[in-house]
Enzyme design. Sequence first.
Site, PDB file in Angstrom:
ATOM      1  N   SER A 184      36.511  34.713  38.415  1.00  0.00           N
ATOM      2  CA  SER A 184      38.257  34.597  38.642  1.00  0.00           C
ATOM      3  C   SER A 184      38.495  34.633  40.081  1.00  0.00           C
ATOM      4  O   SER A 184      37.969  34.021  41.166  1.00  0.00           O
ATOM      5  CB  SER A 184      38.964  35.497  37.841  1.00  0.00           C
ATOM      6  OG  SER A 184      40.479  35.271  37.981  1.00  0.00           O
ATOM      7  N   ASP A 209      40.383  27.118  29.814  1.00  0.00           N
ATOM      8  CA  ASP A 209      40.952  27.678  31.189  1.00  0.00           C
ATOM      9  C   ASP A 209      41.827  27.086  31.912  1.00  0.00           C
ATOM     10  O   ASP A 209      41.499  25.795  32.117  1.00  0.00           O
ATOM     11  CB  ASP A 209      39.662  28.288  31.892  1.00  0.00           C
ATOM     12  CG  ASP A 209      40.114  29.140  32.812  1.00  0.00           C
ATOM     13  OD1 ASP A 209      41.306  29.493  33.245  1.00  0.00           O
ATOM     14  OD2 ASP A 209      39.293  29.672  33.824  1.00  0.00           O
TER      15      ASP A 209
END
Length: 344
Positions: free
Chosen positions: A168, A269
């Site tokens: 991330s 995602d």
Amino acid sequence: MDSNGKEVATEIRPYIRVYKDGSVQRLVESPIVPPSASDPETGVSSKDIVISQNPPISARIYLSKQSLQQHQKVAVLVYFHGGAFCSGSAFSFVETKFMNRLVCLANVVAVSIEYRLAPEHLLPIAYEDCWAALQWVVSHSNRYCGSDKEPWICNYVDFDQVYVGGDSAGANIANNILLRAGSEGLQNGVKIKGAFLTHPYFWGFKPIGSEIKDVKQREKLVMSTMWHLVYPKVAGGIDNPMINPVVEGAPSLTGLGCSRLLVSVAKKDQVRDRGISYYNAVKESGWQGELELIDVEGEGHSFHILVHHSENAEKLIQRLASFLVSCAGHGRKSFQFSSCVSRI
């Protein structure tokens, strides 16, 4: 005004609340856990170390049982945790669980960096902390191991096998570290051999792929609001190259300072298309390294850390470990996750 009687300045649910008095409440956090001389599940040893007093940078360092018993030199992974630059910790339960499993499978020394978080410490502070931490790790390559050095790094690290990685926001940091390493170089001429970027937090003003097209709706998405919170005055806003590495005018990805790169995305995602766009841009840039993409069906952002017990999490951690092992020149290895996790 919230239930505490304090006035809220900014709130990005379900992640963070910033009050007008400057205090911050992080709404979803994994608990902090201590290091372990020998993790009960994996046998991996860990300890917490101070990299710098000023600025304050620390880390959790991991050493596999195999390295400890055989006193062998192995690869080092410098790792940057996720959390949108404003949450998460190298000392948290989920990060420690993930690192123990990865280190056991790959048989590497790992240094998981505790960088300073926004909004108390706005970007680019996290980038600078992680760059300083990486330079500190490779400074051990000068063969001098005095009292200011970390013995696990001095005694167990092969500096021909230096890797960086992150998930991330940590993957975003890793990309920017690679570009800086490519342009500035590391101490003592050390090179980064490989890197993995898992579910990288990249974004941009113009929609791509399956992203929401409406401009007003996009501005309300957490990818946009979080970036404005953690780096409010950056040139270009959400199209700054640090968050949008493929925007026009961004530094060329030919300059990535590593020889192998693994990009991982997940089907559910919201930043998946950005990760694929980045992978394609690297492939088309003329960068001379080896490039690989992993796209996991049926999973969301950072699932391998947040849902660490799942079958797909185990498989992805195995793939990351395999990447580190093959990068180190030992050839691809087939792992059995059970060899590193005791089932009770």
